[in-house]
Design an enzyme around this catalytic site. Sequence first.
Site, PDB file in Angstrom:
ATOM      1  N   SER A  87       0.814  -1.221   0.000  1.00 37.92           N
ATOM      2  CA  SER A  87       0.000   0.000   0.000  1.00 37.92           C
ATOM      3  C   SER A  87       0.843   1.265   0.000  1.00 37.92           C
ATOM      4  O   SER A  87       0.291   2.367   0.038  1.00 37.92           O
ATOM      5  CB  SER A  87      -0.906   0.009   1.233  1.00 37.92           C
ATOM      6  OG  SER A  87      -0.154   0.197   2.419  1.00 37.92           O
ATOM      7  N   THR A 200      -1.740   2.623   3.017  1.00 35.24           N
ATOM      8  CA  THR A 200      -1.177   3.924   3.382  1.00 35.24           C
ATOM      9  C   THR A 200      -0.506   3.816   4.738  1.00 35.24           C
ATOM     10  O   THR A 200      -0.882   2.972   5.558  1.00 35.24           O
ATOM     11  CB  THR A 200      -2.253   5.022   3.497  1.00 35.24           C
ATOM     12  OG1 THR A 200      -2.990   5.106   2.291  1.00 35.24           O
ATOM     13  CG2 THR A 200      -1.690   6.381   3.842  1.00 35.24           C
ATOM     14  N   THR A 218       1.579   6.990   0.473  1.00 37.22           N
ATOM     15  CA  THR A 218       0.742   5.893  -0.017  1.00 37.22           C
ATOM     16  C   THR A 218       0.964   5.636  -1.498  1.00 37.22           C
ATOM     17  O   THR A 218       1.417   6.521  -2.233  1.00 37.22           O
ATOM     18  CB  THR A 218      -0.748   6.250   0.187  1.00 37.22           C
ATOM     19  OG1 THR A 218      -1.559   5.116  -0.093  1.00 37.22           O
ATOM     20  CG2 THR A 218      -1.180   7.376  -0.722  1.00 37.22           C
ATOM     21  N   ARG A 228      -5.483   9.526 -10.609  1.00 38.31           N
ATOM     22  CA  ARG A 228      -6.273   9.707  -9.384  1.00 38.31           C
ATOM     23  C   ARG A 228      -5.347  10.091  -8.226  1.00 38.31           C
ATOM     24  O   ARG A 228      -4.314   9.478  -7.999  1.00 38.31           O
ATOM     25  CB  ARG A 228      -7.018   8.424  -9.057  1.00 38.31           C
ATOM     26  CG  ARG A 228      -7.852   8.468  -7.762  1.00 38.31           C
ATOM     27  CD  ARG A 228      -7.130   7.893  -6.575  1.00 38.31           C
ATOM     28  NE  ARG A 228      -7.993   7.719  -5.421  1.00 38.31           N
ATOM     29  CZ  ARG A 228      -7.566   7.371  -4.210  1.00 38.31           C
ATOM     30  NH1 ARG A 228      -6.280   7.142  -3.998  1.00 38.31           N
ATOM     31  NH2 ARG A 228      -8.401   7.238  -3.200  1.00 38.31           N
ATOM     32  N   VAL A 229      -5.731  11.118  -7.493  1.00 35.56           N
ATOM     33  CA  VAL A 229      -4.990  11.529  -6.305  1.00 35.56           C
ATOM     34  C   VAL A 229      -5.912  11.367  -5.112  1.00 35.56           C
ATOM     35  O   VAL A 229      -7.062  11.818  -5.148  1.00 35.56           O
ATOM     36  CB  VAL A 229      -4.512  12.992  -6.449  1.00 35.56           C
ATOM     37  CG1 VAL A 229      -3.974  13.522  -5.130  1.00 35.56           C
ATOM     38  CG2 VAL A 229      -3.448  13.094  -7.537  1.00 35.56           C
ATOM     39  N   GLY A 230      -5.427  10.719  -4.073  1.00 35.62           N
ATOM     40  CA  GLY A 230      -6.251  10.507  -2.887  1.00 35.62           C
ATOM     41  C   GLY A 230      -6.060  11.607  -1.860  1.00 35.62           C
ATOM     42  O   GLY A 230      -5.667  12.739  -2.177  1.00 35.62           O
ATOM     43  N   ASP A 231      -6.326  11.273  -0.616  1.00 35.24           N
ATOM     44  CA  ASP A 231      -6.242  12.259   0.468  1.00 35.24           C
ATOM     45  C   ASP A 231      -4.820  12.455   0.982  1.00 35.24           C
ATOM     46  O   ASP A 231      -4.498  13.514   1.533  1.00 35.24           O
ATOM     47  CB  ASP A 231      -7.133  11.827   1.641  1.00 35.24           C
ATOM     48  CG  ASP A 231      -6.755  10.450   2.183  1.00 35.24           C
ATOM     49  OD1 ASP A 231      -6.292   9.597   1.398  1.00 35.24           O
ATOM     50  OD2 ASP A 231      -6.921  10.232   3.404  1.00 35.24           O
ATOM     51  N   THR A 251      -5.813   6.894   7.181  1.00 31.63           N
ATOM     52  CA  THR A 251      -5.647   5.867   6.162  1.00 31.63           C
ATOM     53  C   THR A 251      -7.044   5.374   5.800  1.00 31.63           C
ATOM     54  O   THR A 251      -7.980   5.483   6.593  1.00 31.63           O
ATOM     55  CB  THR A 251      -4.813   4.674   6.674  1.00 31.63           C
ATOM     56  OG1 THR A 251      -5.464   4.090   7.806  1.00 31.63           O
ATOM     57  CG2 THR A 251      -3.411   5.091   7.078  1.00 31.63           C
ATOM     58  N   GLY A 252      -7.162   4.812   4.612  1.00 31.15           N
ATOM     59  CA  GLY A 252      -8.468   4.326   4.182  1.00 31.15           C
ATOM     60  C   GLY A 252      -8.958   5.079   2.963  1.00 31.15           C
ATOM     61  O   GLY A 252      -8.150   5.657   2.222  1.00 31.15           O
ATOM     62  N   GLY A 254      -9.680   7.557   0.618  1.00 32.47           N
ATOM     63  CA  GLY A 254      -9.251   8.948   0.587  1.00 32.47           C
ATOM     64  C   GLY A 254     -10.330   9.923   0.191  1.00 32.47           C
ATOM     65  O   GLY A 254     -10.425  11.026   0.747  1.00 32.47           O
TER      66      GLY A 254
HETATM   67  N1  GLY Z   1      -5.886   7.017   1.855  1.00 36.81           N
HETATM   68  C1  GLY Z   1      -5.211   6.606   0.710  1.00 36.81           C
HETATM   69  C2  GLY Z   1      -5.904   6.888  -0.540  1.00 36.81           C
HETATM   70  O1  GLY Z   1      -7.117   6.882  -0.581  1.00 36.81           O
HETATM   71  O2  GLY Z   1      -5.246   7.093  -1.533  1.00 36.81           O
END
Ligand code: GLY
Length: 345
Positions: A87, A200, A218, A228-231, A251-252, A254
């Site tokens: 991850s 993450t 992550t 795609r960009v997460g949180d 984590t989780g 995003g």
């Molecule tokens: N929390 C990681 C993501 O969603 O990319």
Amino acid sequence: MSDVPLSRRSFIGAAGAAVAGATLIPETAIAAPYIRRSRPASPVAVASANGIRGVARAIELMGSGTDTLDAAVEGVKIQELDPEDNSVGYGGLPNEEGVVQLDASCMHGPTKRAGAVACLEGIKTPSEIARLVLKYTNHIMLVGRDAQRFALSYGYQVEDLLTPSSREAWLRWRANRGANDDWLNVDGGQEPMGVRVTGTINLNCVNSAGDISSVTTTSGLSWKIPGRVGDSPIIGAGQYTDNDIGAAGSTGRGESNIMVCGGFLTVEFMRQGMHPKDACLATLKRVVEKTPPRLLRPDGRPNFGLNFYAVNKKGEYGGASFTGGRYAVADERGARLEDLAALYS
Ligand code: GLY
């Protein structure tokens, strides 16, 4: 305000400062939350459960005087460089085209600075590149190919981030993703969109001087749409530090965190006086309130996972998820996994 009358000399000094437009109200005259006057007896680090080695490393480094941000980055780098953690960093699961795209961000409380990279390819340790953005630029986030060029300018080299096992997982996913496409299904491949990794690592730490930093890094959602960009690289979502209050990260899933600016919100709840654990739970409640019906199960609970972790300036810490789990903590009692508080029993 002080009960002690101002002497003529200090009164004139204060008046002079007012005329000059200098700072009028000393920090100590502002009603400050009790938390501001405290700091831990010894360093404390909290992280997602995969950060068990990272928190141990972070407090060891802080204990010998290493800056909190450097300690946090060294902690998360253990996972970034670990091919077994699918991850994060090297060995992280790729996007739908088989390309590993990494996100990371960090904040340094004492200097009130932040750095981030998103969609970074070919560099194993995005947390270090986020720290370079923080230290050496006037910016906060660099993305994509230009984030990679920025890393190369500091001597980093582009490497293949797929391991034999992450490539195998992706090939199986691609083979089985659709019944009517031109890729023949293979045995043992996971369901097309069955279990998707949103791993993450987030690590937050405070040293014995009360200085605070946070890092999140992550490979993001497995099989994601390219770009795609997460949180994780979003300051205020994937992590946030306020050196007066504390730090928090996540984590989780995003997208669900971005919708509530969860890192920032958790720190704001701590500013209001909440214990870190309660602040994490309050943020999860907000997540549920902001979740659209398509992401809720029939019983009203989210159909995804999301965890928050937090530490305050006093060294109090906590973590929470929807249904429990574990997170990593290290302090003078050593490194260990503790139970996350659960929003749902
Ligand atoms: N929390 C990681 C993501 O969603 O990319």
